[in-house]
Design a protein around this motif. Structure first.
Motif, PDB file in Angstrom:
ATOM      1  N   UNK A 104      62.566  23.579   8.715  1.00  0.00           N
ATOM      2  CA  UNK A 104      61.948  24.892   8.553  1.00  0.00           C
ATOM      3  C   UNK A 104      63.036  25.919   8.284  1.00  0.00           C
ATOM      4  N   UNK A 105      62.708  26.886   7.413  1.00  0.00           N
ATOM      5  CA  UNK A 105      63.670  27.933   7.063  1.00  0.00           C
ATOM      6  C   UNK A 105      63.987  28.769   8.304  1.00  0.00           C
ATOM      7  N   UNK A 106      65.262  28.968   8.586  1.00  0.00           N
ATOM      8  CA  UNK A 106      65.749  29.794   9.701  1.00  0.00           C
ATOM      9  C   UNK A 106      65.328  29.261  11.067  1.00  0.00           C
ATOM     10  N   UNK A 107      64.977  27.975  11.134  1.00  0.00           N
ATOM     11  CA  UNK A 107      64.667  27.421  12.456  1.00  0.00           C
ATOM     12  C   UNK A 107      65.939  27.394  13.303  1.00  0.00           C
ATOM     13  N   UNK A 108      65.850  27.752  14.598  1.00  0.00           N
ATOM     14  CA  UNK A 108      67.063  27.738  15.426  1.00  0.00           C
ATOM     15  C   UNK A 108      67.646  26.338  15.487  1.00  0.00           C
ATOM     16  N   UNK A 109      68.965  26.243  15.332  1.00  0.00           N
ATOM     17  CA  UNK A 109      69.606  24.933  15.419  1.00  0.00           C
ATOM     18  C   UNK A 109      70.887  25.086  16.221  1.00  0.00           C
ATOM     19  N   UNK A 110      71.717  24.084  16.231  1.00  0.00           N
ATOM     20  CA  UNK A 110      72.945  23.967  17.024  1.00  0.00           C
ATOM     21  C   UNK A 110      72.582  23.886  18.517  1.00  0.00           C
ATOM     22  N   UNK A 111      73.591  23.591  19.306  1.00  0.00           N
ATOM     23  CA  UNK A 111      73.383  23.409  20.743  1.00  0.00           C
ATOM     24  C   UNK A 111      72.996  24.737  21.385  1.00  0.00           C
ATOM     25  N   UNK A 112      71.979  24.699  22.253  1.00  0.00           N
ATOM     26  CA  UNK A 112      71.527  25.952  22.878  1.00  0.00           C
ATOM     27  C   UNK A 112      72.471  26.428  23.978  1.00  0.00           C
ATOM     28  N   UNK A 113      73.360  25.575  24.447  1.00  0.00           N
ATOM     29  CA  UNK A 113      74.356  26.009  25.420  1.00  0.00           C
ATOM     30  C   UNK A 113      73.757  26.342  26.767  1.00  0.00           C
ATOM     31  N   UNK A 114      74.558  26.991  27.590  1.00  0.00           N
ATOM     32  CA  UNK A 114      74.109  27.392  28.917  1.00  0.00           C
ATOM     33  C   UNK A 114      73.285  28.666  28.793  1.00  0.00           C
TER      34      UNK A 114
END
Lengths: 148, 236
Positions: free
Chosen positions: B187-197
């Protein structure tokens, strides 16, 4: 009673009043710069109404802090919409201001009636036709400050 | 007559709006989408500020459209005020002495300029944790740069090329992040990468990067707008 005298009712009253004052200024003022300022007020009032629509009783800001304990949060969607509206409003105001600068430079006036009559004369001269209006009308441009 | 008719119209509209708001359940917003977002934003996006989640994740495409509108407005203002003193010192030699802003203004602006930069960058980089974000921080950055040029009408202004480059780079990186998300996540602009703490500065994946792009773009555009409008009437 239609409107509960509560803090939300008062806030709604203020927001509606602000936008209607802006609309009134837009309708009655003849100075284009004042019309822009009235438009800004109208927009501010509309934004306030929109952000108030997401308000909840005893709601907190929709941010998860470290000590968040399940309190009711306000609706985040109207806040995001208003953020968009404010930014677009700033762009529109800057564009309107640039147009007003050009109009002032060309017509040497900010009065709507003067600008309109000069514009009509200009179009008539360009198109080689009679300017609109009666033949018997006195040859003059509307004086500033005159009531319609 | 016009004024009386306008007043009548405003009074009627006021009555209508007051009645409508009187019938609304005040303080109990009936909208369901807000509740759904509040319930799921923490897991889906990972940003502590839910408004940021809405602006950049749920309605990210809308934010891109908003940036385009701002870009169009800035371009139109630049087009209308072409012969502005944007990139060159004022050419009017008669009033150069008066147009200088004086000791207090120039040194005051020089003093608060780095502080304004720090505040602007703080607001941008903490957009996913605290109130604020790219738009608000971008305005602070734009004001910082515009003030410096306004108090020095004769001095060197901001380089137009640099402003354009920052603006283009920020806009491009926003779209590239969106396209990478489209390619990898679907999906366009879907959040990605590790969400972290959750709640720390390095969290929420691409949201801080997107807000950084938004902040740089808004800052560059607004600085250009203010400088284009900051012209003597003779120069237009």
């Amino acid at each position: 009673m239609l409107i509960n005298i509560s803090i939300e009712g008062l806030l709604y009253f203020g927001a509606i009043s602000l936008s209607l004052i802006g609309l009134f200024g837009l309708l009655v003022s003849n100075n284009v710069f004042r019309m822009l300022l009235a438009l800004v007020m109208f927009e501010a009032g509309a934004n306030l109404i929109l952000v108030l629509s997401g308000f909840r009783e005893n709601g907190i800001a929709p941010i998860f802090l470290a000590d968040y304990s399940g309190a009711i949060m306000n609706d985040p969607v109207p806040q995001a919409l208003v953020l968009t509206a404010i930014v677009i409003g700033v762009g529109i105001q800057a564009l309107a201001l640039a147009l007003i600068l050009r109009v002032k430079k060309h017509y040497k006036s900010l009065d709507m009636r003067v600008i309109r009559s000069k514009l009509e004369h200009e179009i008539a001269t360009q198109a080689n036709v009679e300017p609109p209006g009666s033949h018997h009308a006195p040859k003059q441009i509307v004086r500033a400050g005159e009531h319609q | 007559m016009t004024k009386f008719a306008s007043l009548l119209f405003i009074a009627g509209l006021a009555f209508f709006l007051m009645v409508v708001t009187g019938l609304l359940p005040l303080g109990n917003s009936p909208m369901l989408i807000g509740n759904a977002i509040l319930d799921s934003a923490k897991e889906q996006v990972g940003a502590a500020n839910v408004v940021t989640s809405v602006v950049l994740a749920y309605r990210g495409l809308d934010t891109l459209g908003e940036l385009s509108i701002l870009f169009a407005a800035a371009s139109a203002v630049g087009l209308l005020l072409t012969k502005s003193s944007f990139n060159k010192p004022s050419k009017n030699p008669t009033n150069t002495e008066e147009s200088d802003s004086g000791f207090v203004a120039i040194n005051g602006i020089d003093l608060i300029f780095p502080l304004l930069l720090v505040v602007g960058m703080y607001i941008i980089s903490h957009g996913h944790l605290t109130p604020g974000g790219g738009f608000q921080g971008g305005v602070v950055l734009a004001i910082a740069f515009a003030m410096r040029s306004i108090v020095r009408p004769r001095g060197k202004s901001i380089d137009h090329g640099v402003v354009t480059f920052i603006e283009a780079f920020a806009g491009l990186s926003f779209i590239v992040i969106g396209l990478v998300a489209l390619y990898t996540q679907g999906h366009f602009l879907q959040p990605m990468l590790d969400q972290g703490h959750f709640g720390s500065l390095w969290s929420a994946g691409t949201i801080p990067l997107l807000y950084l792009a938004v902040g740089l773009k808004v800052g560059a555009e607004l600085a250009g707008l203010i400088l284009a409008l900051n012209t003597d009437e003779v120069n237009i």
